[in-house]
Design a protein around this motif. Structure first.
Motif, PDB file in Angstrom:
ATOM      1  N   LYS A 420       0.888  -1.125  -0.039  1.00 23.03           N
ATOM      2  CA  LYS A 420      -0.127   0.002  -0.064  1.00 23.03           C
ATOM      3  C   LYS A 420       0.937   1.068   0.064  1.00 23.03           C
ATOM      4  N   ASN A 421       0.277   2.406  -0.381  1.00 23.22           N
ATOM      5  CA  ASN A 421       0.963   3.709  -0.510  1.00 23.22           C
ATOM      6  C   ASN A 421       1.469   4.111   1.140  1.00 23.22           C
ATOM      7  N   PRO A 422       2.778   4.035   1.294  1.00 23.69           N
ATOM      8  CA  PRO A 422       3.349   4.328   2.599  1.00 23.69           C
ATOM      9  C   PRO A 422       2.690   5.660   3.107  1.00 23.69           C
ATOM     10  N   ALA A 423       2.627   6.658   2.564  1.00 28.14           N
ATOM     11  CA  ALA A 423       2.096   7.890   3.022  1.00 28.14           C
ATOM     12  C   ALA A 423       0.680   7.658   3.585  1.00 28.14           C
ATOM     13  N   THR A 424      -0.178   7.015   2.778  1.00 29.48           N
ATOM     14  CA  THR A 424      -1.452   6.878   3.225  1.00 29.48           C
ATOM     15  C   THR A 424      -1.479   6.028   4.374  1.00 29.48           C
ATOM     16  N   THR A 425      -0.702   4.823   4.709  1.00 24.86           N
ATOM     17  CA  THR A 425      -0.724   4.055   5.830  1.00 24.86           C
ATOM     18  C   THR A 425      -0.246   4.755   7.033  1.00 24.86           C
ATOM     19  N   ARG A 426       0.700   5.835   6.872  1.00 20.69           N
ATOM     20  CA  ARG A 426       1.180   6.554   7.864  1.00 20.69           C
ATOM     21  C   ARG A 426       0.105   7.609   8.400  1.00 20.69           C
TER      22      ARG A 426
END
Length: 582
Positions: A420-426
């Motif tokens: 998944k998109n790392p930025a969205t996860t964070r």
């Protein structure tokens, strides 16, 4: 006879305004000389209770305060009321949500003849000062004039390149229409128009309509709304002037109740009451990271050195420096953007031209062939637009850099380096952390922040690529000096330089080539005529990276408030409020 008296009163009020452009009020018809020199006539057909005119005269003092004088001509028509009330906000909120408190002093209310009105002040909802003007034992009707004057400290906003008054003149909370709205601002010093910037906005709170006229001349700015306002609409003005004209007088930070000792005690008691919920969620986040957030084991380990970047899962191409940098720390930052710019230059799409020391230009070039990834194409299209070259110092690339970052995050998911998109996860965990911090659940806030930052999960392909990247970094930072025997040292230096930038080790990489007589790359032009070496190139590029980072950073004020010249709107800035009759 009553109409004649009203006409004479209105004429005396507006016969001698600031620029002599507001003339002859007859009933609700305003004939004025347009501030651009043309004759125009405005007719406001308002029936019922309303404000015939709202005029605000503001003086900015050298001490950093403002003196405000509001002349409100209020038409009660045939209603019998005691007077009016005026609400003025004293709390402002910057774009980060931090609150500041303006200080109001020297309130005074008179009629047009200087006769004092009875009035009281009170605090409304912890946000507004309310002036209640009039006498509970006396009724008024028809047209009455209220002149409200006061002094404000903390109303000015101090930016890095200018100072600014961003002021909601009328307020957007009046319960009655306003037929005509004008404002003037006196600025210290006889500044010419090249040093002054002015703007105005109209409409409901949040609107960015500019149905108003403005003019500046010899220390005086004037504004007039082009049309009448319905209830909820208003006039907001912005005046920008050079720094060091007035003293810096910042507003006090507003300490909310929850930040006092009593508020913190109540939060602590609330935590005790819901201890189960507050303990369960932090523990669940830790469990989720153990089960779903940790990277899997790869099929290959990290080597002492490696000469090539990792490849995509289908082995069709090498990963770019921007992708490798994102893979390393799971974050797209300015090192990855800078590395991509250097890589595009190396591949023939750009020329980096330092025409004077620290003055960098990017010049579009034809390119060396091959497909561009979306984030690379965005740099070449959005940075330049229709221009062939850009001077980095002159550009504001905030939105463009954010777009590149978003596309680079999407690319590493397309590459199957992350599920998944790392930025969205964070972001989800950061929002939870912020909410937990707001509610006083500090344990949850810390757990959500720390484990949320580590929650992005690489795929097995991503882990293998990360190990290969680490092996490449080991080679770049190696102190072995065997490169002088390699015939392709020039090509190797240029090829791997963008990756060294992405890893933040470009100085170490360049140091290995400092004495190897590296020629200036074809994609870099220097203003200097001194003998070229690899360290000179890297030092110059680092200077350009700082310039790009500056152009990608929004201009900030000393208190974090937004400027009225960038995204200003009706209802923005200080001042505002509203009122009605009672």
């Amino acid at each position: 006879m009553k109409k004649i008296i009203l006409l004479i009163t209105a004429f005396l009020l507006f016969a001698f305004p600031i620029f002599a452009q507001f003339d002859n009020i007859q009933k609700d018809e305003v004939n004025l000389e347009n501030i651009y020199g043309q004759e125009e006539s405005y007719t406001f057909e308002i029936t019922g209770e309303h404000i015939r005119s709202f005029k605000s005269d503001i003086e900015i003092t050298k001490e950093g305060r403002i003196n405000v004088r509001e002349t409100i001509v209020y038409d009660f028509t045939n209603l019998q009321k005691h007077g009016i009330y005026r609400d003025i906000p004293y709390i402002t909120t910057n774009k980060e949500g931090k609150k500041y408190e303006l200080t109001f002093n020297k309130f005074k209310v008179t009629d047009e003849n200087g006769k004092a009105y009875n009035f009281t002040t009170s605090n409304i909802s912890g946000q507004n000062i309310r002036l209640k003007i009039g006498d509970a034992n006396r009724f008024v009707t028809g047209v009455n004039t209220y002149i409200i004057s006061y002094e404000v400290s903390g109303a000015l906003t101090y930016f890095s390149d200018h100072d600014e008054l961003y002021w909601n003149v009328t307020g957007n909370d009046w319960t009655v229409p306003i037929a005509m709205s004008t404002a003037s601002v006196v600025i210290p010093g006889d500044l010419d128009s090249t040093n002054i910037k002015i703007a105005c906005f109209t409409g409901y709170k949040g609107d960015n309509l500019t149905l108003c006229q403005k003019k500046y001349n010899k220390g005086l700015a004037a504004f007039i709304a082009d049309e009448s306002f319905n209830s909820g609409q208003g006039l907001t003005i912005v005046v920008g002037f050079p720094k060091n004209i007035v003293a810096e007088l910042l507003p006090k930070e507003f300490i909310a109740f929850q930040d006092t000792w009593l508020g913190k005690l109540l939060q602590f008691l609330l935590v005790l009451l819901v201890a189960t919920w507050y303990l369960f969620l932090p523990l669940y986040i830790v469990f989720r990271w153990i089960k779903y957030g940790r990277d899997p084991k790869g099929t290959m380990g990290e080597a002492r050195s490696w000469f090539d970047p990792p490849k995509t899962f289908d082995n069709k191409r090498f990963l770019t420096p921007g992708e490798v940098g994102t893979l390393g720390d799971e974050t797209v930052d300015m090192k990855d953007i800078s590395a991509t710019i250097v890589d595009l230059a190396r591949r023939g799409y750009l020329i980096i031209d330092e025409r004077k020391k620290g003055d960098f230009y990017l010049i579009k070039n034809k390119g060396g062939g091959g497909d561009l990834l979306p984030f690379e194409n965005t740099i070449l299209t959005r940075f330049f637009g229709s221009k062939k070259e850009i001077r980095i110092k002159d550009e504001k690339l905030v939105s463009e850099v954010e777009e590149v970052k978003n596309e680079l995050y999407k690319q590493v998911v397309t590459d199957k380096l992350f599920d998944k998109n790392p930025a969205t996860t964070r972001t989800g965990y950061y929002v939870l952390s912020g909410f937990a911090l707001f509610t006083g659940n500090f344990f949850l806030a810390i757990i959500a922040f720390i484990f949320g930052r580590a929650m992005p999960r690489k795929t097995i392909i991503g882990v293998d690529a990360k190990n290969t990247s680490s092996s490449l970094k080991n080679f770049l930072t190696s102190q072995q000096r065997q490169l002088e025997f390699q015939a392709d040292r020039q090509m190797m230096f240029e090829k791997l330089l963008p990756f060294a930038v992405a890893f933040g080790v470009e100085r170490i990489w360049a140091k290995r080539f400092e004495s190897l007589h590296i020629a200036p790359p074809s994609w870099y032009r220097s203003y200097s005529t001194t003998r070229f070496n690899s360290m000179m190139l890297v030092n110059s590029l680092n200077s350009s990276f700082r310039t790009v980072a500056t152009s990608a950073t929004p201009t900030r004020s000393s208190t974090g408030h937004s400027s009225g010249f960038s995204g200003g709107f009706s209802g923005g800035g200080g001042g505002g409020g509203g009122g009605g009759s009672w």
